[in-house]
Structure formats: C-alpha cells, structure tokens
Motif scaffolding. Structure first.
Motif, PDB file in Angstrom:
ATOM      1  N   UNK A  54       0.827  -1.206   0.000  1.00 16.24           N
ATOM      2  CA  UNK A  54       0.000   0.000   0.000  1.00 16.24           C
ATOM      3  C   UNK A  54       0.858   1.252   0.000  1.00 16.24           C
ATOM      4  N   UNK A  55       1.890   1.264   0.837  1.00 16.27           N
ATOM      5  CA  UNK A  55       2.774   2.434   0.900  1.00 16.27           C
ATOM      6  C   UNK A  55       3.498   2.627  -0.432  1.00 16.27           C
ATOM      7  N   UNK A  56       3.895   1.526  -1.058  1.00 17.06           N
ATOM      8  CA  UNK A  56       4.587   1.633  -2.335  1.00 17.06           C
ATOM      9  C   UNK A  56       3.705   2.181  -3.443  1.00 17.06           C
ATOM     10  N   UNK A  57       2.408   1.923  -3.346  1.00 12.90           N
ATOM     11  CA  UNK A  57       1.476   2.375  -4.385  1.00 12.90           C
ATOM     12  C   UNK A  57       0.995   3.804  -4.167  1.00 12.90           C
ATOM     13  N   UNK A  58       0.912   4.222  -2.906  1.00 11.52           N
ATOM     14  CA  UNK A  58       0.260   5.500  -2.623  1.00 11.52           C
ATOM     15  C   UNK A  58       1.121   6.543  -1.911  1.00 11.52           C
ATOM     16  N   UNK A  59       2.147   6.111  -1.197  1.00 10.98           N
ATOM     17  CA  UNK A  59       2.898   7.050  -0.363  1.00 10.98           C
ATOM     18  C   UNK A  59       4.139   7.568  -1.077  1.00 10.98           C
ATOM     19  N   UNK A  60       4.738   8.602  -0.477  1.00 18.80           N
ATOM     20  CA  UNK A  60       5.975   9.156  -1.011  1.00 18.80           C
ATOM     21  C   UNK A  60       7.140   8.212  -0.713  1.00 18.80           C
ATOM     22  N   UNK A  61       8.283   8.500  -1.321  1.00 19.74           N
ATOM     23  CA  UNK A  61       9.470   7.674  -1.092  1.00 19.74           C
ATOM     24  C   UNK A  61       9.877   7.698   0.373  1.00 19.74           C
ATOM     25  N   UNK A  62       9.809   8.887   0.996  1.00 19.78           N
ATOM     26  CA  UNK A  62      10.159   9.003   2.414  1.00 19.78           C
ATOM     27  C   UNK A  62       9.246   8.148   3.273  1.00 19.78           C
ATOM     28  N   UNK A  63       7.962   8.206   3.009  1.00 21.80           N
ATOM     29  CA  UNK A  63       7.018   7.412   3.783  1.00 21.80           C
ATOM     30  C   UNK A  63       7.244   5.914   3.578  1.00 21.80           C
ATOM     31  N   UNK A  64       7.567   5.533   2.356  1.00 17.35           N
ATOM     32  CA  UNK A  64       7.831   4.127   2.077  1.00 17.35           C
ATOM     33  C   UNK A  64       9.053   3.644   2.862  1.00 17.35           C
ATOM     34  N   UNK A  65      10.070   4.476   2.935  1.00 14.80           N
ATOM     35  CA  UNK A  65      11.287   4.112   3.682  1.00 14.80           C
ATOM     36  C   UNK A  65      10.992   3.976   5.166  1.00 14.80           C
ATOM     37  N   UNK A 112       8.344   4.565  16.260  1.00 16.95           N
ATOM     38  CA  UNK A 112       8.392   6.034  16.282  1.00 16.95           C
ATOM     39  C   UNK A 112       8.753   6.616  14.914  1.00 16.95           C
ATOM     40  N   UNK A 113       9.532   5.891  14.135  1.00 20.26           N
ATOM     41  CA  UNK A 113      10.113   6.448  12.912  1.00 20.26           C
ATOM     42  C   UNK A 113       9.093   7.033  11.926  1.00 20.26           C
ATOM     43  N   UNK A 114       8.037   6.315  11.523  1.00 23.03           N
ATOM     44  CA  UNK A 114       7.101   6.911  10.553  1.00 23.03           C
ATOM     45  C   UNK A 114       6.317   8.095  11.114  1.00 23.03           C
ATOM     46  N   UNK A 115       6.114   8.121  12.436  1.00 19.62           N
ATOM     47  CA  UNK A 115       5.366   9.232  13.030  1.00 19.62           C
ATOM     48  C   UNK A 115       6.227  10.488  13.141  1.00 19.62           C
ATOM     49  N   UNK A 116       7.462  10.330  13.599  1.00 14.14           N
ATOM     50  CA  UNK A 116       8.343  11.489  13.729  1.00 14.14           C
ATOM     51  C   UNK A 116       8.712  12.060  12.368  1.00 14.14           C
ATOM     52  N   UNK A 117       8.724  11.203  11.346  1.00 13.23           N
ATOM     53  CA  UNK A 117       9.019  11.684   9.995  1.00 13.23           C
ATOM     54  C   UNK A 117       7.899  12.556   9.443  1.00 13.23           C
ATOM     55  N   UNK A 118       6.710  12.463  10.058  1.00 15.77           N
ATOM     56  CA  UNK A 118       5.562  13.257   9.609  1.00 15.77           C
ATOM     57  C   UNK A 118       5.472  14.612  10.297  1.00 15.77           C
ATOM     58  N   UNK A 119       6.351  14.877  11.247  1.00 19.03           N
ATOM     59  CA  UNK A 119       6.254  16.117  12.013  1.00 19.03           C
ATOM     60  C   UNK A 119       6.421  17.346  11.120  1.00 19.03           C
ATOM     61  N   UNK A 120       5.624  18.344  11.395  1.00 21.11           N
ATOM     62  CA  UNK A 120       5.719  19.595  10.630  1.00 21.11           C
ATOM     63  C   UNK A 120       7.051  20.291  10.887  1.00 21.11           C
ATOM     64  N   UNK A 121       7.540  20.195  12.116  1.00 20.95           N
ATOM     65  CA  UNK A 121       8.856  20.740  12.464  1.00 20.95           C
ATOM     66  C   UNK A 121       9.890  19.650  12.166  1.00 20.95           C
ATOM     67  N   UNK A 122      10.452  19.706  10.975  1.00 20.53           N
ATOM     68  CA  UNK A 122      11.351  18.634  10.525  1.00 20.53           C
ATOM     69  C   UNK A 122      12.612  18.538  11.386  1.00 20.53           C
ATOM     70  N   UNK A 123      13.139  19.682  11.820  1.00 23.03           N
ATOM     71  CA  UNK A 123      14.349  19.670  12.648  1.00 23.03           C
ATOM     72  C   UNK A 123      14.101  18.956  13.963  1.00 23.03           C
ATOM     73  N   UNK A 124      12.989  19.308  14.628  1.00 19.00           N
ATOM     74  CA  UNK A 124      12.645  18.658  15.885  1.00 19.00           C
ATOM     75  C   UNK A 124      12.405  17.166  15.665  1.00 19.00           C
TER      76      UNK A 124
END
Length: 233
Positions: A54-65, A112-124
């Motif tokens: 599903x992630x490969x078909x619909x999500x971005x490369x970052x989300x897939x990783x 934690x990885x997929x959730x923290x990657x979604x943060x609006x504050x990318x640095x944090x």
C-alpha cells in the motif's frame, strides 16, 4: 523489587558467552504461548506485506522508507520472540534471549520512525528520531554485553523509551490525525498494562497473557501507521 524478576529465567553464574537457566513453564503454558507466537508472526507477515504494498502504491518515497523500517522492526520483534520462546532449553536459548530482548528496543524506535518523519517541524523530528534510536542502541548494547543483568533497568527503559514522545506531545499531535494519536496512546497503554503480567511470575499462563498484550498493542500501532499512510497518500 522482586516482582520484576523474570519468571521464565532463573539465571545461575554465567559462563563465557552464555548462561545457565531453568525454563519453568508446564506443557499447557508452553502450548498456549506457542499458539500466541505462531498466530502473531503469521498475521504480522501478512499485515506487513499489505502495508508495504500500500505504501509503495500510494505514499511518497520518504514514507515508504520509514514504513519499511517500522515493518522490519515489527517482524524482527515477532520473529525473535517466537524463536526464543519456542526454542528448547539449551545454551542457544540463552543467546537467543539477547536478540529477543534487543528486538524490543528496535521495535519501539522503528514504531516512532514513521510518526516522527511526519512532524511539521522537521528539525525537531530529526532530533527526536536520533534520540530515540540512540537510546535504543544503548539498550541493545546492555542486553548484548551484559546478558541476564540489569533486567529491572531494561523494563524501566522500555517504558521510558516508549512514552518518550510525550516530551514533544504538542508538536507531534499537531502533525498527526486524532485517530492516529488515539491508536498510539491505546497501544502504549496496552503495552504498559501488559508489563504487569510480564512481571507476575506466579500467575499461570503469565507468559502467554503477556505476549497476548504485546500482539494487541502491536496491532494498535500497526493501525496507527496504516492510518498515517492512508492520510499522507
């Protein structure tokens, strides 16, 4: 506290690279725990395959990783737990124990990885992600280098790492849906309540019950990751 002695292991003085211990479960308990592990690993493999497709078909490369990292952590935990708990009592079982306990740290950080990657504050998000994985590697090192020791500390570290996201709750909450947040929270509570049974060494079927809690909590967090994939697609 004595309650945090692991029921399944009574460790005697260690020999180089291994330990001597007794497995104290009766036949019915072992069968129940085997059913839980086989069901969990089987369902986990199917669920992870569906998630990655599903992630490969619909999500971005970052989300897939990031989803792939989570999937690898989940399968590693389920697989090592199954192999360790079902393996006959032998020196090999002592070695497998290190991998089983280390895989818990991997799963927490991977979740934690997929959730923290979604943060609006990318640095944090990157800072938190680095912190979570650093603590996870420290925990793994303790389990590998000092097997059979610091078990009480390990339980506390599992819980602390699992709930560490609360330090940046506002930022994380602003980046995820309410459904995802609720699923994460419910999963965390289920894991935490399950620790009671993990420590309740005199309770019959204690190990199977504890692993049942793990599967329910893992299912909640899987659903949270799935929701994140669907929302970001």
């Amino acid at each position: 506290m004595a309650i945090f002695r692991l029921k399944e292991l009574v460790a005697l003085p260690e020999m180089p690279g291994r330990g001597v211990f007794h497995w104290t479960y009766d036949r019915a308990e072992l069968i129940a725990d085997s059913v839980v592990h086989v069901a969990g690993l089987s369902l986990g493999l199917v669920a992870v395959a569906a998630l990655i497709v599903l992630a490969g078909l619909t999500a971005s490369t970052l989300n897939l990783v990031t989803v792939s990292i989570y999937a690898a952590g989940l399968i590693a935990m389920l697989a090592f737990s199954a192999v360790y708990n079902l393996w006959p009592v032998s020196p090999v079982k002592w070695i497998l124990r290190r991998f089983d306990h280390s895989a818990i740290y991997v799963l927490i950080a991977a979740t934690y990885t997929p959730f923290l990657a979604q943060m609006n504050d990318h640095t944090l998000g990157l800072v938190l992600l680095a912190g979570v994985w650093t603590v996870a590697f420290i925990g793994i090192a303790l389990k590998v280098v000092f097997p059979g020791r610091f078990d009480r500390l390990a339980v506390a570290l599992y819980l602390a790492l699992g709930w560490s996201g609360l330090v940046a709750y506002d930022s994380i909450a602003a980046s995820l849906t309410h459904t995802t947040l609720w699923l994460i929270a419910i999963g965390g509570v289920v894991y935490s309540v399950g620790v009671i049974f993990h420590a309740w060494q005199r309770l019959r079927f204690q190990n199977a019950i504890w692993h049942g809690f793990v599967l329910v909590a893992a299912a909640c967090h899987y659903s949270a990751v799935l929701d994140t994939v669907l929302v970001s697609s």
